[in-house]
Design an enzyme around this catalytic site. Sequence first.
Site, PDB file in Angstrom:
ATOM      1  CB  CYS A 192     -19.174  -0.339  -9.683  1.00  0.00           C
ATOM      2  SG  CYS A 192     -18.402  -0.378 -11.295  1.00  0.00           S
TER       3      CYS A 192
ATOM      4  CB  CYS B 212     -17.914   0.785  -6.215  1.00  0.00           C
ATOM      5  SG  CYS B 212     -16.359   1.016  -5.369  1.00  0.00           S
TER       6      CYS B 212
ATOM      7  CB  CYS C 260     -16.155  -4.983 -16.440  1.00  0.00           C
ATOM      8  SG  CYS C 260     -15.317  -4.675 -14.877  1.00  0.00           S
TER       9      CYS C 260
ATOM     10  CB  CYS D 262     -20.579   5.400  -6.990  1.00  0.00           C
ATOM     11  SG  CYS D 262     -19.608   6.608  -6.046  1.00  0.00           S
TER      12      CYS D 262
ATOM     13  CG  ASP E 229      -1.980   1.124   1.138  1.00  0.00           C
ATOM     14  OD1 ASP E 229      -2.361   1.520   0.027  1.00  0.00           O
ATOM     15  OD2 ASP E 229      -2.397   1.604   2.203  1.00  0.00           O
TER      16      ASP E 229
ATOM     17  CB  CYS F  51     -17.265   3.916   0.815  1.00  0.00           C
ATOM     18  SG  CYS F  51     -18.613   3.545  -0.319  1.00  0.00           S
TER      19      CYS F  51
ATOM     20  CB  CYS G 106     -13.940   8.428  -3.504  1.00  0.00           C
ATOM     21  SG  CYS G 106     -13.895   6.766  -2.817  1.00  0.00           S
TER      22      CYS G 106
END
Length: 321
Positions: free
Chosen positions: A195, A245, A189, A199, A135, A242, A215
């Site tokens: 998604c 999505c 997809c 959102c 990350d 969150c 976001c």
Amino acid sequence: MCSDSWSGAIKDKARELGFDACGIAPAADHPELPFFREWLDRGYAGDMAYLSRSADRRADVRRVLPTAQSVIVTATVYNTDRPYSTECADRARAQIARYAWGDDYHDVVGARLEALLAWMRSAAPEPFDARAYVDTGPIQERVYARHAGIGWIGKNTCVISPTLGSWIFLGEIICSLPLECDAPSFDQCGTCNLCLEACPTAAIVAPGVLDSTRCISYLTIELRGDIPPALRHAVGSHVYGCDVCQEVCPWNAVAARSSDPAWQPRPAWDNVEVAELASRPDDELGRALHGSAMKRAKAQGLRRNLAVALDNAQTPAERCR
Ligand code: B12
Ligand code: SF4
Ligand code: SF4
């Protein structure tokens, strides 16, 4: 060991150490990498200045490690058996992103990556250069994950493994070893747009393009200062991050789950009401945040989010659409 048996041995060891998937990408000019600059220029990073400061290095892992030849990418499932936030209509219930329910993944995944690297150093016939990141490193993790065959980058911008789903942490070892690489994952997809449609803040401005400044994850975790009034209603009862999505994504309808104690929800956050969380004193919140990924927002950031959620809980749902 020749490079392909080495690659297989590394993947076997990764599994033994608790990773759910491991693939290898070349340290090369992947076509998605230049999109990062464009994204920054559009202002989609908001106040995350660390991203522009490290943009040169993020453009190519060979700027992080000049001798880099391969990027070993790991995936770790953090999903547990709790319902999705989209299954809960009760706005009094605090919604916390599932990646933050248990122990801090930087520590847990980071330690496993270090163990993998230590094993590689002990098993390698010659010394090699390497850097391990989860990350926080200057690397576009999703791009290398795609090219390591872990999964494709969905329209929600998350890496989706066709077998595990998208509730996965990514981690990498960039190294100077010329390892046998995997085939990149292909986009699955199709015509789905769930998604983008789901959102709450319309943050996915085009397939695969996320405006962080809209976001909820950014607004409740990364943003310092007030949440913009125009977006407060849409934040609903999301008090940290969150998942919407990903929750609506068909590839997560039966996503893999982990029984790893590290990712199970801490009692302090499990099925808790906004008002109850808000009533806890700072020292109690601080203790619960210790060793958790949620410590990034600190008690102060969490209080800001709880104030918005408390306000929303008292607002008729119709006004929030
Ligand atoms: C900054 C950041 C954020 C920001 C911005 C997110 C974003 N989508 O950019 C915010 C705070 C909003 C965020 C939120 C979340 N994050 Co975050 N985040 C990061 C971080 C540190 C950098 C991501 C980045 O470089 N963004 C810049 C954009 C440009 O890159 P990108 O999203 O990867 O986009 C690529 C593709 O979409 C593609 N692409 C997109 N559009 C187009 C168009 C064209 C034409 C082309 C060619 C390519 C293309 O190219 C882009 C690469 O350049 C990474 C760790 C890392 N070092 O990579 C974690 C990381 C992406 N986050 C992660 C997680 C778990 C989350 C959340 C789920 C947390 C939560 N529940 O609240 C949410 C998910 C929201 C979402 N839909 O992305 C995981 C994702 C794992 C996965 N399965 O993909 C990561 C990888 C951390 C980790 N090690 O596990 N995050
Ligand atoms: S994390 Fe939430 S706010 Fe952010 S893009 Fe996904 S659904 Fe939208
Ligand atoms: S919801 Fe549909 S469009 Fe969005 S990432 Fe999942 S499959 Fe792709």
